[in-house]
Scaffold this motif. Structure first.
Motif, PDB file in Angstrom:
ATOM      1  N   GLU A  23      16.155 -18.827 -10.123  1.00  0.00           N
ATOM      2  CA  GLU A  23      16.028 -19.744 -11.249  1.00  0.00           C
ATOM      3  C   GLU A  23      16.600 -19.143 -12.537  1.00  0.00           C
ATOM      4  N   GLY A  24      16.346 -17.836 -12.758  1.00  0.00           N
ATOM      5  CA  GLY A  24      16.857 -17.197 -13.962  1.00  0.00           C
ATOM      6  C   GLY A  24      18.377 -17.152 -13.989  1.00  0.00           C
ATOM      7  N   VAL A  25      18.969 -16.856 -12.847  1.00  0.00           N
ATOM      8  CA  VAL A  25      20.432 -16.813 -12.761  1.00  0.00           C
ATOM      9  C   VAL A  25      21.002 -18.215 -12.940  1.00  0.00           C
ATOM     10  N   ARG A  26      20.316 -19.195 -12.336  1.00  0.00           N
ATOM     11  CA  ARG A  26      20.791 -20.582 -12.456  1.00  0.00           C
ATOM     12  C   ARG A  26      20.714 -21.045 -13.912  1.00  0.00           C
ATOM     13  N   ALA A  27      19.657 -20.646 -14.590  1.00  0.00           N
ATOM     14  CA  ALA A  27      19.516 -21.029 -16.009  1.00  0.00           C
ATOM     15  C   ALA A  27      20.602 -20.369 -16.859  1.00  0.00           C
ATOM     16  N   ALA A  28      20.918 -19.094 -16.547  1.00  0.00           N
ATOM     17  CA  ALA A  28      21.982 -18.414 -17.306  1.00  0.00           C
ATOM     18  C   ALA A  28      23.328 -19.085 -17.073  1.00  0.00           C
ATOM     19  N   LEU A  29      23.560 -19.514 -15.821  1.00  0.00           N
ATOM     20  CA  LEU A  29      24.819 -20.203 -15.512  1.00  0.00           C
ATOM     21  C   LEU A  29      24.871 -21.561 -16.226  1.00  0.00           C
ATOM     22  N   PRO A  97      22.868 -19.666 -26.603  1.00  0.00           N
ATOM     23  CA  PRO A  97      21.830 -19.393 -25.600  1.00  0.00           C
ATOM     24  C   PRO A  97      21.266 -17.988 -25.768  1.00  0.00           C
ATOM     25  N   PRO A  98      20.039 -17.762 -25.296  1.00  0.00           N
ATOM     26  CA  PRO A  98      19.462 -16.406 -25.382  1.00  0.00           C
ATOM     27  C   PRO A  98      20.286 -15.424 -24.567  1.00  0.00           C
ATOM     28  N   ARG A  99      20.327 -14.187 -25.055  1.00  0.00           N
ATOM     29  CA  ARG A  99      21.109 -13.172 -24.340  1.00  0.00           C
ATOM     30  C   ARG A  99      20.429 -12.839 -23.008  1.00  0.00           C
ATOM     31  N   PRO A 100      21.182 -12.879 -21.940  1.00  0.00           N
ATOM     32  CA  PRO A 100      20.581 -12.556 -20.635  1.00  0.00           C
ATOM     33  C   PRO A 100      20.172 -11.091 -20.585  1.00  0.00           C
ATOM     34  N   ARG A 101      19.022 -10.842 -19.980  1.00  0.00           N
ATOM     35  CA  ARG A 101      18.517  -9.472 -19.908  1.00  0.00           C
ATOM     36  C   ARG A 101      18.865  -8.799 -18.593  1.00  0.00           C
ATOM     37  N   ARG A 102      18.816  -9.573 -17.538  1.00  0.00           N
ATOM     38  CA  ARG A 102      19.112  -8.993 -16.219  1.00  0.00           C
ATOM     39  C   ARG A 102      20.616  -8.966 -15.968  1.00  0.00           C
ATOM     40  N   ASP A 104      22.230  -9.699 -13.153  1.00  0.00           N
ATOM     41  CA  ASP A 104      22.737 -10.884 -12.453  1.00  0.00           C
ATOM     42  C   ASP A 104      22.807 -12.084 -13.385  1.00  0.00           C
ATOM     43  N   GLU A 105      21.896 -12.155 -14.368  1.00  0.00           N
ATOM     44  CA  GLU A 105      21.969 -13.249 -15.340  1.00  0.00           C
ATOM     45  C   GLU A 105      23.180 -13.070 -16.263  1.00  0.00           C
ATOM     46  N   ARG A 106      23.429 -11.805 -16.627  1.00  0.00           N
ATOM     47  CA  ARG A 106      24.588 -11.545 -17.486  1.00  0.00           C
ATOM     48  C   ARG A 106      25.882 -11.930 -16.760  1.00  0.00           C
ATOM     49  N   ARG A 107      25.949 -11.602 -15.487  1.00  0.00           N
ATOM     50  CA  ARG A 107      27.143 -11.946 -14.711  1.00  0.00           C
ATOM     51  C   ARG A 107      27.260 -13.457 -14.487  1.00  0.00           C
ATOM     52  N   ALA A 108      26.117 -14.138 -14.415  1.00  0.00           N
ATOM     53  CA  ALA A 108      26.165 -15.604 -14.284  1.00  0.00           C
ATOM     54  C   ALA A 108      26.782 -16.228 -15.534  1.00  0.00           C
ATOM     55  N   GLU A 109      26.440 -15.689 -16.704  1.00  0.00           N
ATOM     56  CA  GLU A 109      27.054 -16.231 -17.932  1.00  0.00           C
ATOM     57  C   GLU A 109      28.548 -15.902 -17.975  1.00  0.00           C
ATOM     58  N   LEU A 110      28.904 -14.703 -17.509  1.00  0.00           N
ATOM     59  CA  LEU A 110      30.321 -14.334 -17.447  1.00  0.00           C
ATOM     60  C   LEU A 110      31.082 -15.273 -16.509  1.00  0.00           C
TER      61      LEU A 110
END
Length: 299
Positions: A23-29, A97-102, A104-110
């Motif tokens: 869910e966190g990765v999906r939200a970052a994407l 959006p809030p900065r991803p902390r994890r 995998d979340e950072r890579r989802a935004e990338l």
């Protein structure tokens, strides 16, 4: 379709088919797609893309927040009225959006940034990956995301738009691997392997050609010198070994030292026949009154 567009399109289509389960990765994407792909059309925020697969991914993710996410066709006036696929996101600016902390979340935004604003050049024309944004804030945020992967991107302004780009295959492969574009990575690595093989073959061919030229020039010089020696000194006055070397070189001007050595009786090695020819050249120089130079094996 141009090779550059095809590689970028294939990569985006492949990435858009993968919906993360976390869910966190999906939200970052989702946040990344809204942030990097959202543009204001009048007072309405619209998600806009040229890839239908990316539009389907965005609709799926936006609908999870109970947003009406019908996809409609549009035209991008900036890109020669190219067909686009648009999703209305309301009239509220979602902000940064809030900065991803994890990781995998950072890579989802990338990954979202690549889907919305990225393109990769055809490897046959050089290695180049770039992201184009309308404002500096998005470019700076993406540069920080790429920097977190251990790669330092370059930035420039092109026609008023902010470009973040990478040169060099290793850096590009690192970023594409981080966003999950394994197909593009394999394709680039294949091209690099082919290029390296071709370059190695070219170096070997060039080296062999240079050796042949050098050997031919050395053999021609030896033949000319031995003919002079025969006229000025007489081959019959040479020792049997030197006379044999001189006669073989005159009879076989195109052969290498190794080939001449095998014709000797008894056969001798390359170093031996080279030494005999070098002795002949020194004798010729003395007869001509020239200063002796160090002898070097040329074949």
């Amino acid at each position: 379709m141009a090779e550059r567009s095809r590689l970028s399109s294939d990569t985006k289509d492949a990435l858009a088919r993968e919906i993360p389960r976390d869910e966190g990765v999906r939200a970052a994407l989702r946040n990344g797609l809204r942030y990097y792909g959202g543009v204001f059309a009048g007072e309405e925020l619209v998600f806009r893309t040229r890839r239908p697969a990316v539009a389907r991914l965005a609709r799926t993710l936006f609908e999870e927040q109970r947003n009406a996410a019908a996809v409609r066709r549009g035209h991008d006036q900036r890109l020669y009225k190219a067909t686009t696929f648009e999703i209305d996101l309301g009239n509220a600016d979602p902000g940064v959006p809030p900065r991803p902390r994890r990781r995998d979340e950072r890579r989802a935004e990338l990954r979202a940034a690549f889907l919305c604003a990225g393109s990769v050049a055809a490897p046959q024309h050089g290695y180049h990956l770039e992201f184009v944004f309308a404002d500096e804030a998005r470019a700076g945020r993406l540069a920080a995301l790429i920097g977190a992967e251990g790669v330092e991107p370059r930035r420039m302004l092109r026609k008023g738009r902010h470009v973040v780009y990478l040169k060099g295959l290793d850096a590009i492969v690192t970023v594409l691997g981080a966003v999950g574009a394994s197909g593009a990575v394999l394709r680039l690595e294949d091209v690099r392997a082919v290029k390296e093989t071709k370059n190695r073959i070219h170096r070997l061919v060039n080296t062999e050609a240079a050796n042949v030229v050098r050997a031919a020039a050395a053999a021609a010089a030896q033949r000319e010198a031995i003919q002079f020696l025969a006229d000025a000194y007489g081959l019959r006055n040479l020792s049997p070994a030197l006379r044999e070397a001189a006669q073989l070189r005159l009879a076989h001007p195109d052969e290498t030292l190794a080939e001449l050595g095998r014709r000797c009786s008894p056969p001798v090695g390359k170093a031996t026949i080279n030494g005999r020819l070098a002795a002949l050249m020194r004798l010729v120089k003395r007869l001509r009154g020239e200063r002796e130079e160090p002898e070097v094996s040329l074949a």
